[in-house]
Motif scaffolding. Structure first.
Motif, short mmCIF file in Angstrom:
data_model
loop_
_atom_site.label_atom_id
_atom_site.label_comp_id
_atom_site.label_asym_id
_atom_site.label_seq_id
_atom_site.Cartn_x
_atom_site.Cartn_y
_atom_site.Cartn_z
N ASP A 102 0.98 -1.06 0.02
CA ASP A 102 0.04 0.18 0.05
C ASP A 102 0.81 1.12 0.09
OD1 ASP A 102 -1.64 2.35 1.11
OD2 ASP A 102 -3.17 0.67 1.41
N TYR A 103 0.72 2.12 -0.98
CA TYR A 103 1.65 3.18 -1.06
C TYR A 103 1.65 4.04 0.21
CZ TYR A 103 -2.09 6.99 -1.53
OH TYR A 103 -2.89 7.85 -1.54
N ARG A 104 0.56 4.08 1.24
CA ARG A 104 0.71 4.66 2.21
C ARG A 104 1.56 4.33 3.23
NH1 ARG A 104 -5.87 4.77 1.76
NH2 ARG A 104 -5.15 2.54 1.15
N MET A 105 2.04 2.89 2.99
CA MET A 105 3.09 2.24 4.21
C MET A 105 4.45 2.46 3.42
SD MET A 105 1.34 0.91 6.50
CE MET A 105 2.39 -0.03 7.47
N ALA A 106 4.58 3.00 2.20
CA ALA A 106 5.71 2.77 1.60
C ALA A 106 6.47 4.24 1.81
CB ALA A 106 5.58 2.85 -0.06
N MET A 107 7.94 4.32 1.70
CA MET A 107 8.85 5.55 1.97
C MET A 107 9.76 5.30 1.18
SD MET A 107 9.13 5.05 6.11
CE MET A 107 8.06 4.50 7.33
N PRO A 108 10.08 6.53 0.57
CA PRO A 108 11.35 6.42 -0.54
C PRO A 108 12.62 6.27 0.50
CG PRO A 108 10.65 8.82 0.21
CD PRO A 108 9.63 7.93 0.73
N ILE A 109 13.41 5.43 -0.37
CA ILE A 109 14.78 5.13 0.33
C ILE A 109 15.68 6.37 0.49
CG2 ILE A 109 16.89 3.73 0.30
CD1 ILE A 109 15.11 1.48 -1.05
N PRO A 110 16.19 6.76 1.73
CA PRO A 110 17.23 8.04 1.84
C PRO A 110 18.37 7.86 0.93
CG PRO A 110 16.29 7.07 4.06
CD PRO A 110 15.86 6.19 2.99
N GLU A 111 18.81 8.81 0.38
CA GLU A 111 19.87 8.90 -0.44
C GLU A 111 21.23 8.44 0.28
OE1 GLU A 111 22.31 12.18 -3.23
OE2 GLU A 111 20.54 12.75 -2.35
N GLY A 112 21.73 7.49 -0.35
CA GLY A 112 23.23 6.99 0.07
C GLY A 112 22.90 5.56 0.96
N LEU A 113 21.67 5.32 1.34
CA LEU A 113 21.38 4.01 1.76
C LEU A 113 20.99 2.95 0.54
CD1 LEU A 113 19.10 4.49 4.53
CD2 LEU A 113 21.54 4.60 4.39
N ASP A 114 21.61 1.64 0.86
CA ASP A 114 21.48 0.58 -0.50
C ASP A 114 20.34 -0.35 0.31
OD1 ASP A 114 22.31 -1.20 1.69
OD2 ASP A 114 24.37 -1.28 0.92
N TYR A 115 19.80 -1.12 -0.52
CA TYR A 115 18.68 -1.75 -0.52
C TYR A 115 18.66 -2.84 0.73
CZ TYR A 115 16.87 -0.55 -5.10
OH TYR A 115 16.40 0.05 -6.13
N VAL A 116 19.79 -3.36 1.36
CA VAL A 116 19.95 -4.01 2.31
C VAL A 116 19.79 -3.21 3.56
CG1 VAL A 116 21.82 -5.38 3.76
CG2 VAL A 116 21.36 -5.77 1.44
N GLN A 117 20.37 -2.06 3.72
CA GLN A 117 20.16 -1.00 4.79
C GLN A 117 18.77 -0.62 4.93
OE1 GLN A 117 23.14 1.64 3.50
NE2 GLN A 117 24.06 1.87 5.24
N ALA A 118 18.00 -0.47 3.67
CA ALA A 118 16.70 0.03 3.68
C ALA A 118 15.73 -1.00 4.18
CB ALA A 118 16.47 0.39 2.16
N ALA A 119 16.31 -2.07 3.95
CA ALA A 119 15.04 -3.24 4.16
C ALA A 119 15.26 -3.71 5.86
CB ALA A 119 15.61 -4.62 3.62
N ALA A 120 16.30 -2.92 6.50
CA ALA A 120 16.36 -3.18 8.03
C ALA A 120 15.88 -1.98 8.68
CB ALA A 120 17.99 -3.47 8.26
N ILE A 121 15.26 -1.08 8.01
CA ILE A 121 14.78 0.03 9.04
C ILE A 121 13.40 0.12 9.18
CG2 ILE A 121 14.24 2.63 8.43
CD1 ILE A 121 16.69 2.66 6.51
N THR A 122 12.44 -0.08 8.43
CA THR A 122 11.07 0.43 8.75
C THR A 122 10.35 -0.48 9.79
OG1 THR A 122 10.21 -1.20 6.79
CG2 THR A 122 10.34 1.12 6.49
N GLU A 123 10.45 -1.87 9.89
CA GLU A 123 9.61 -2.63 10.94
C GLU A 123 10.22 -2.35 12.17
OE1 GLU A 123 6.89 -5.69 12.47
OE2 GLU A 123 7.22 -4.84 10.51
N VAL A 124 11.69 -2.02 12.33
CA VAL A 124 12.11 -1.90 13.75
C VAL A 124 12.11 -0.47 14.14
CG1 VAL A 124 13.63 -3.94 13.79
CG2 VAL A 124 14.59 -1.71 12.92
#
Length: 326
Positions: A102-124
């Motif tokens: 759902d696009y209301r649960m999505a966030m743009p990945i901050p510049e400078g972060l890769d996909y692995v880092q991004a996948a470790a952010i939102t839930e925690v």
């Protein structure tokens, strides 16, 4: 698409990689080519049968946290387009090459972060923000005790509490003390050799903490209540240690005007989940990057080794987030 599937509940070896149909795009969805997915304790509960055979709203496939590239956009979506890098919490479906969110649960990945880092952010970090700030009302100058500070949510909470300007006390095994201090903890307690209640009393001149975040449950409950200052708050966000024989010192609760709050994201309505994600995004997203907030990555596994990744978490070996890559 390739996805992690299992036909019966059980140990980590029930997880197998196989073929599954691509998700069907709904009007409010982003269809995402998943590059990485976070592993969470809820995934272990799912695998063991704790939720039955659920559909959490997006998929019956396991996994609650993705990072990837948008490949299609629903008719009611605003603010996103094909090619955007996004991360976010999904209602199932993260352990797959494609996912819908759902696009209301999505966030743009901050510049400078890769996909692995991004996948470790939102839930925690969304969970930590909700417990610390929205429910716990943590203010600059207060003292907070964060249990399991070397874990995913605990580590996120340590970082956010430090950023708020609180004094941060955390429990962690001795080998992780350097890490939690690097994340912003002012004091680290070895829960294996020290009684955290005694240490908190000593560090606060017997006043106690203003806020406690607890993941453990019954074994810590009475000591947590006794470790709160007058008007203190405790937010219960896990029961890793069980629920049996939790003792409540009611006199302490009553005469010190304490507040005890329970929270879990999974069982909340979609509207509440949207609000939780929005609050986190507005307050913290711009602060991620090289010199700001950052997720702690424990290890990275290919999707086909999801069972091994979960076993590492089940064995209590991880310090920080475990991530799957596609």
């Amino acid at each position: 698409m390739k996805a992690i599937l299992f036909e019966q509940f059980g140990a980590a070896d029930v997880l197998k990689i196989g073929d599954a149909p691509d998700p069907v795009l709904r009007p409010t969805d982003l269809l995402v080519r998943t590059h990485a997915a976070g592993v969470n304790r809820a995934d272990l509960t799912h695998r063991r049968g704790g939720y039955g055979w659920p559909d959490f709203g997006d998929s019956t496939i396991m996994g609650l946290e993705i990072a990837g590239e948008v490949v299609a956009v629903g008719s009611e979506v605003t603010g996103y387009q094909v090619g955007d890098r996004v991360m976010g919490i999904v209602g199932g479906g993260a352990y797959a090459e494609m996912a819908r969110i759902d696009y209301r649960m999505a966030m743009p990945i901050p510049e400078g972060l890769d996909y692995v880092q991004a996948a470790a952010i939102t839930e925690v970090f969304v969970t930590a923000h909700e417990a610390l700030i929205h429910l716990g009302k943590l203010e600059p100058g207060e003292t907070v005790l964060v249990h399991a500070g070397a874990g995913g949510v605990g580590g996120a909470a340590v970082q956010l509490a430090h950023a708020v300007g609180a004094t941060v006390i955390t429990t962690a095994q001795a080998s992780a003390h350097a890490l939690v201090r690097k994340m912003g903890a002012d004091h680290a307690i070895d829960y294996q050799t020290e009684d955290f209640a005694e240490v908190v009393a000593r560090l606060t001149d017997n006043r106690g903490a203003n806020l406690i975040l607890d993941f453990i449950g019954a074994p810590y409950f009475e000591r947590n209540v006794n470790s709160l200052d007058f008007g203190g708050r405790m937010v219960q966000i896990g029961i890793m240690g069980g629920i049996e024989n939790a003792r409540i010192p009611l006199d302490r609760l009553l005469y010190r005007h304490l507040q005890i709050i329970g929270t879990v994201m999974k069982s909340r309505s979609q509207e509440v989940k949207h609000a939780m994600s929005r609050r986190f995004k507005e307050r913290w997203l711009s602060q991620f990057g090289k010199d700001g907030l950052n997720p702690v990555i424990d290890s990275v596994y290919p999707l086909a080794q999801a069972g091994a990744a979960q076993q590492r978490m089940e064995d209590g070996l991880n310090v920080g987030k475990i991530v799957l890559t596609m």
